[in-house]
Design a protein around this motif. Structure first.
Motif, short mmCIF file in Angstrom:
data_model
loop_
_atom_site.label_atom_id
_atom_site.label_comp_id
_atom_site.label_asym_id
_atom_site.label_seq_id
_atom_site.Cartn_x
_atom_site.Cartn_y
_atom_site.Cartn_z
N GLY A 30 0.69 -1.24 -0.01
CA GLY A 30 0.07 -0.08 0.09
C GLY A 30 0.67 1.00 -0.18
N GLU A 31 1.92 1.14 0.68
CA GLU A 31 2.79 2.38 0.81
C GLU A 31 3.35 2.42 -0.45
OE1 GLU A 31 3.77 5.83 3.00
OE2 GLU A 31 2.50 4.29 3.65
N VAL A 32 3.87 1.44 -1.12
CA VAL A 32 4.59 1.55 -2.28
C VAL A 32 3.66 2.30 -3.32
CG1 VAL A 32 6.02 0.02 -3.83
CG2 VAL A 32 6.27 -0.30 -1.82
N SER A 33 2.66 1.69 -3.18
CA SER A 33 1.59 2.22 -4.41
C SER A 33 1.12 3.44 -4.16
CB SER A 33 0.37 1.20 -4.24
OG SER A 33 -0.57 1.90 -5.19
N LYS A 34 1.29 3.98 -3.00
CA LYS A 34 0.98 5.39 -2.67
C LYS A 34 2.20 6.24 -3.07
CE LYS A 34 0.72 7.08 1.48
NZ LYS A 34 0.59 7.21 2.80
N VAL A 35 3.45 6.08 -2.67
CA VAL A 35 4.51 6.87 -2.82
C VAL A 35 4.92 6.54 -4.25
CG1 VAL A 35 6.85 6.98 -2.36
CG2 VAL A 35 5.18 6.70 -0.37
N VAL A 36 4.95 5.65 -4.98
CA VAL A 36 5.48 5.54 -6.29
C VAL A 36 4.56 5.85 -7.46
CG1 VAL A 36 6.74 3.96 -8.00
CG2 VAL A 36 7.12 3.74 -5.60
N GLY A 37 3.29 5.51 -6.95
CA GLY A 37 2.22 6.09 -8.13
C GLY A 37 1.93 4.85 -9.13
N THR B 45 14.16 -4.00 -4.04
CA THR B 45 12.70 -4.16 -4.94
C THR B 45 12.13 -2.80 -5.02
OG1 THR B 45 12.68 -6.36 -4.18
CG2 THR B 45 10.51 -5.25 -5.31
N LEU B 46 12.06 -1.95 -4.11
CA LEU B 46 11.28 -0.63 -4.19
C LEU B 46 12.27 0.10 -5.35
CD1 LEU B 46 9.46 1.51 -3.15
CD2 LEU B 46 11.20 1.88 -1.43
N TYR B 47 13.52 0.25 -5.32
CA TYR B 47 14.15 0.88 -6.32
C TYR B 47 13.95 0.04 -7.60
CZ TYR B 47 16.84 3.54 -2.81
OH TYR B 47 17.23 4.74 -1.91
N LEU B 48 13.79 -0.80 -7.61
CA LEU B 48 13.44 -1.54 -8.99
C LEU B 48 12.19 -0.94 -9.59
CD1 LEU B 48 13.83 -3.57 -11.27
CD2 LEU B 48 13.01 -5.40 -9.95
N ILE B 49 11.13 -1.00 -8.80
CA ILE B 49 9.85 -0.54 -8.77
C ILE B 49 9.92 0.84 -9.58
CG2 ILE B 49 7.51 -0.14 -7.87
CD1 ILE B 49 7.97 -2.31 -6.12
N VAL B 50 10.65 1.73 -8.93
CA VAL B 50 10.66 2.99 -9.10
C VAL B 50 11.38 3.13 -10.36
CG1 VAL B 50 12.03 5.29 -8.59
CG2 VAL B 50 10.71 3.83 -6.98
N PHE B 51 12.25 2.52 -10.75
CA PHE B 51 13.14 2.64 -12.04
C PHE B 51 11.89 1.98 -13.32
CE2 PHE B 51 15.33 0.69 -15.89
CZ PHE B 51 16.13 1.47 -15.94
N ILE B 52 11.42 0.99 -13.01
CA ILE B 52 10.27 0.50 -13.97
C ILE B 52 9.39 1.31 -14.30
CG2 ILE B 52 8.63 -1.31 -14.66
CD1 ILE B 52 10.44 -3.37 -12.94
N LYS B 53 8.77 2.26 -13.32
CA LYS B 53 7.76 3.21 -13.31
C LYS B 53 8.23 4.35 -14.29
CE LYS B 53 4.28 5.73 -12.01
NZ LYS B 53 4.06 6.79 -13.03
N GLU B 54 9.58 4.72 -13.92
CA GLU B 54 10.05 5.89 -14.72
C GLU B 54 10.15 5.37 -16.22
OE1 GLU B 54 13.87 6.43 -12.76
OE2 GLU B 54 12.93 8.00 -11.42
N GLN B 55 10.51 4.19 -16.43
CA GLN B 55 10.72 3.73 -17.81
C GLN B 55 9.40 3.76 -18.37
OE1 GLN B 55 13.94 3.28 -19.21
NE2 GLN B 55 14.17 4.20 -17.15
N LEU B 56 8.30 3.19 -17.82
CA LEU B 56 7.07 3.02 -18.35
C LEU B 56 6.56 4.35 -18.49
CD1 LEU B 56 5.18 0.63 -16.13
CD2 LEU B 56 5.92 0.09 -18.56
N ASP B 57 6.86 5.48 -17.85
CA ASP B 57 6.42 7.03 -17.98
C ASP B 57 7.21 7.54 -19.31
OD1 ASP B 57 4.87 6.76 -16.17
OD2 ASP B 57 6.33 7.89 -14.52
N LYS B 58 8.10 6.98 -19.46
CA LYS B 58 9.19 7.44 -20.85
C LYS B 58 8.52 6.98 -22.10
CE LYS B 58 13.57 8.28 -18.55
NZ LYS B 58 14.91 7.89 -18.28
N GLY B 59 7.38 5.67 -21.92
CA GLY B 59 7.04 5.20 -22.96
C GLY B 59 7.48 3.66 -23.32
N PHE B 60 8.34 3.17 -22.52
CA PHE B 60 8.82 1.64 -22.64
C PHE B 60 7.56 0.84 -22.33
CE2 PHE B 60 12.60 4.30 -22.27
CZ PHE B 60 13.60 3.47 -23.23
N THR B 61 7.64 -0.22 -22.84
CA THR B 61 6.72 -1.26 -22.53
C THR B 61 7.10 -1.90 -20.91
OG1 THR B 61 8.12 -3.31 -23.55
CG2 THR B 61 6.18 -1.74 -24.83
N LEU B 62 6.43 -2.74 -20.53
CA LEU B 62 6.74 -3.22 -19.10
C LEU B 62 7.97 -4.25 -19.33
CD1 LEU B 62 6.34 -3.75 -16.24
CD2 LEU B 62 4.59 -5.48 -16.69
#
Length: 145
Positions: free
Chosen positions: A19-26, A58-75
């Motif tokens: 829940g906290e990860v979801s809230k903080v990372v978006g 894993t939290l850092y990995l989640i943030v990185f993946i989210k940033e990449q998705l925001d840049k237009g990359f696929t999952l």
């Protein structure tokens, strides 16, 4: 205990709930569970109550993946890029593991400094000293004779 082991313990043992990860990372909890199904991330614990927790790595990995998705990359592409970044990060950490003693702060307010990268002797016997520099001109290597 040396600082390297302490940092490793911190990254592996501090846990943050989904829940906290979801809230903080978006990233929605549903998305995070989907990433788990795909094998991109793994919770530290998923007890019988269904509460998922992630370590800091894993939290850092989640943030990185989210940033990449925001840049237009696929999952899938974002996850592949994360593997490359993890290897590069390990190389840089290993290379610079003991260099904090070799860092000279030249402007603490602006975060400028020099890193002593060592000496190089050429075939003709000349010695050159290398420094990595970060200053108002950018980042570059400086060679002193």
């Amino acid at each position: 205990m040396e600082s390297k082991k302490i940092l490793h313990n911190v990254f592996q043992n501090i846990e943050v709930g989904i829940g906290e990860v979801s809230k903080v990372v978006g990233v929605s909890q549903r998305q995070l569970r989907y990433w788990e199904e795909k094998g991109y991330i793994k919770p530290v614990s998923d007890d019988n109550s269904g509460v998922r927790r992630y370590n800091l790595s894993t939290l850092y990995l989640i943030v990185f993946i989210k940033e990449q998705l925001d840049k237009g990359f696929t999952l899938a592409a974002a996850f592949e890029r994360s593997k490359d970044i993890r290897v590069k990060s390990k190389i840089v950490r290993t290379f610079f593991e003991h260099t904090f003693n070799d860092v000279k702060i030249t402007n603490p307010d602006k975060g400028y400094g020099e890193i002593d990268l060592g000496e190089l002797r050429t075939d003709d016997g000349k010695m050159y000293h290398f420094k990595g520099v970060l200053d108002e001109y950018g980042r570059y290597v400086k060679i002193d004779k």
